[in-house]
Design a protein around this motif. Sequence first.
Motif, PDB file in Angstrom:
ATOM      1  N   ASN A  51      -6.054  -6.020  10.630  1.00  0.00           N
ATOM      2  CA  ASN A  51      -7.391  -5.713  10.125  1.00  0.00           C
ATOM      3  C   ASN A  51      -8.117  -7.037   9.936  1.00  0.00           C
ATOM      4  N   ARG A  83     -10.318  -7.833   7.567  1.00  0.00           N
ATOM      5  CA  ARG A  83     -11.002  -7.675   6.263  1.00  0.00           C
ATOM      6  C   ARG A  83      -9.958  -7.458   5.179  1.00  0.00           C
ATOM      7  N   TYR A  90      -5.589  -9.607   8.056  1.00  0.00           N
ATOM      8  CA  TYR A  90      -4.681  -8.677   7.394  1.00  0.00           C
ATOM      9  C   TYR A  90      -3.713  -8.170   8.441  1.00  0.00           C
ATOM     10  N   GLY A 105      -7.903  -5.288   2.531  1.00  0.00           N
ATOM     11  CA  GLY A 105      -7.430  -3.903   2.512  1.00  0.00           C
ATOM     12  C   GLY A 105      -7.942  -3.174   1.278  1.00  0.00           C
ATOM     13  N   ASP A 106      -8.042  -1.892   1.394  1.00  0.00           N
ATOM     14  CA  ASP A 106      -8.429  -1.033   0.282  1.00  0.00           C
ATOM     15  C   ASP A 106      -7.365   0.043   0.176  1.00  0.00           C
ATOM     16  N   PRO A 107      -6.546   0.107  -0.841  1.00  0.00           N
ATOM     17  CA  PRO A 107      -6.705  -0.450  -2.186  1.00  0.00           C
ATOM     18  C   PRO A 107      -5.934  -1.749  -2.504  1.00  0.00           C
ATOM     19  N   GLU A 108      -5.340  -2.446  -1.526  1.00  0.00           N
ATOM     20  CA  GLU A 108      -4.545  -3.643  -1.877  1.00  0.00           C
ATOM     21  C   GLU A 108      -5.386  -4.680  -2.633  1.00  0.00           C
ATOM     22  N   GLY A 132      -6.211   6.760   3.564  1.00  0.00           N
ATOM     23  CA  GLY A 132      -6.650   5.355   3.533  1.00  0.00           C
ATOM     24  C   GLY A 132      -5.791   4.519   2.604  1.00  0.00           C
ATOM     25  N   ASP A 149       0.844  -1.185   0.000  1.00  0.00           N
ATOM     26  CA  ASP A 149       0.000   0.000   0.000  1.00  0.00           C
ATOM     27  C   ASP A 149       0.893   1.254   0.000  1.00  0.00           C
TER      28      ASP A 149
HETATM   29  N1  GLY Z   1      -5.067   0.080   2.898  1.00  0.00           N
HETATM   30  C1  GLY Z   1      -5.144  -0.066   4.295  1.00  0.00           C
HETATM   31  C2  GLY Z   1      -6.419  -0.571   4.817  1.00  0.00           C
HETATM   32  O1  GLY Z   1      -7.259  -1.058   4.099  1.00  0.00           O
HETATM   33  O2  GLY Z   1      -6.627  -0.497   6.026  1.00  0.00           O
END
Ligand code: GLY
Length: 422
Positions: A285, A287, A269, A289-292, A226, A212
């Motif tokens: 985390n 869940r 995560y 990841g966003d944007p991974e 984020g 990320d």
């Molecule tokens: N890219 C980090 C997250 O989803 O927390």
Amino acid sequence: MQVLIVGGGGREHALAWKIAQSPKVKKIFCAPGNPGTAEIAENVDIPADQVDRLLEFALENKIGLTVVGPEQPLVLGIVDKFKAKNLRVFGPSAQAAQLEGSKVFCKDLMKKYGIPTGDYRVFESPESAKDYVTGRQEKLVVKADGLAAGKGVLICDNGQEAAQGIQTIMQDKAFGEAGDRIVVEEFLEGQEVSLLAFTDGKTVLPLDSAQDHKAALDGDLGPNTGGMGAYSPAPIFTEGLKQEVMATIMQPTVEAMRMEGRLFQGILYAGLMLTAGGPRVLEFNARFGDPETQPLLMRLQSDIVPLFEACIDGTLNQCQVDWKPQSAVCVVMAAKGYPGAYEKGKAIHGLQEAGQLSDVEVFHAGTKISDGEVVTNGGRVLGVTALGNDTAMAIAKSYEAVNQISWDGVHFRKDIGRKAGE
Ligand code: GLY
Ligand code: AMP
């Protein structure tokens, strides 16, 4: 089977895109979704944190599998409520999601089970926290206990700054109740990497590596966001390192959660710092990841639906995950002002042209339709993701697509993926 995806960001668009390729899936709903998911799924006008309404929808529409994107519904117990009605749902229970939902729980668990992480203290009163940091010269990290949309972590240069951070979190209540308790942690130095894995609570099946870019500006400067982009694979994550992290962090954490009676099923995560003393956990985390997720899912060869089902059924030991050999790069295009207050409602041009390029997917995040036109409606607006034979080619391809797209005030980093070559 009919699938419900909960969430409406870039991660959920990528999930919808991948799930739509499964021969097991007949129809996808996305709640609330976005104009990108609307092209492959039927959007349902229910916000991701309205768990009871989502449950009612899933029961009425005979949903065979629900996939939860964001953390809030997990922490609110969406998985428990769905399972109580015999619905199949991918993600951890509320008790297990505390691994992300409470930094105090997470740190105490790691301490109890010897999982490598930074030294820390927990405080429930601002006075004792300030006493602890006063006079310190070294860098310290102050973290709100609860969910704070990725903003509840303050990196402080010394005790004085940490005391200000404690004031912001505990007394000014910048993150509300999330700051009723805090963790004060030692500052860890090194390269940051993350590892995501599927787990059924017993077997842990790692995804390929992804990296990320958290900082807003080129060269990792500016405030944390984020995530401004991601690439996969990440060369820094060697096979040896992956095995070490699996053996010392991922497996022990899943086992610890099982021993605590909080079976963790879903995506685990781990955000890691590669310190001189070895990998240390910064956070977990519960869940994707966003944007991974955007570059990872573009590289995922396997059908994702059987993997979700195996996590639910406890049969992950019979699964394997196959990856395309290519690299993928996702460049996030953001609104002017993000991660601070940002503009909305700007018309987006060039979406079609960019989407027509081969090996490119333009994942929507903060967009909406206004008068028949796609306009900006969030901080992170699009995740332009491309495959290439190597990282350099994926970078070139994704920026070729990015350069087709414009709106008034658009902002993106120009150096996504470059770290992969360093
Ligand atoms: N890219 C980090 C997250 O989803 O927390
Ligand atoms: P977290 O939400 O706990 O991952 O923290 C957000 C970001 O803050 C991480 O991605 C790191 O860049 C940074 N961070 C968190 N904890 C530490 C630490 N102990 N030392 C150095 N940086 C940290």
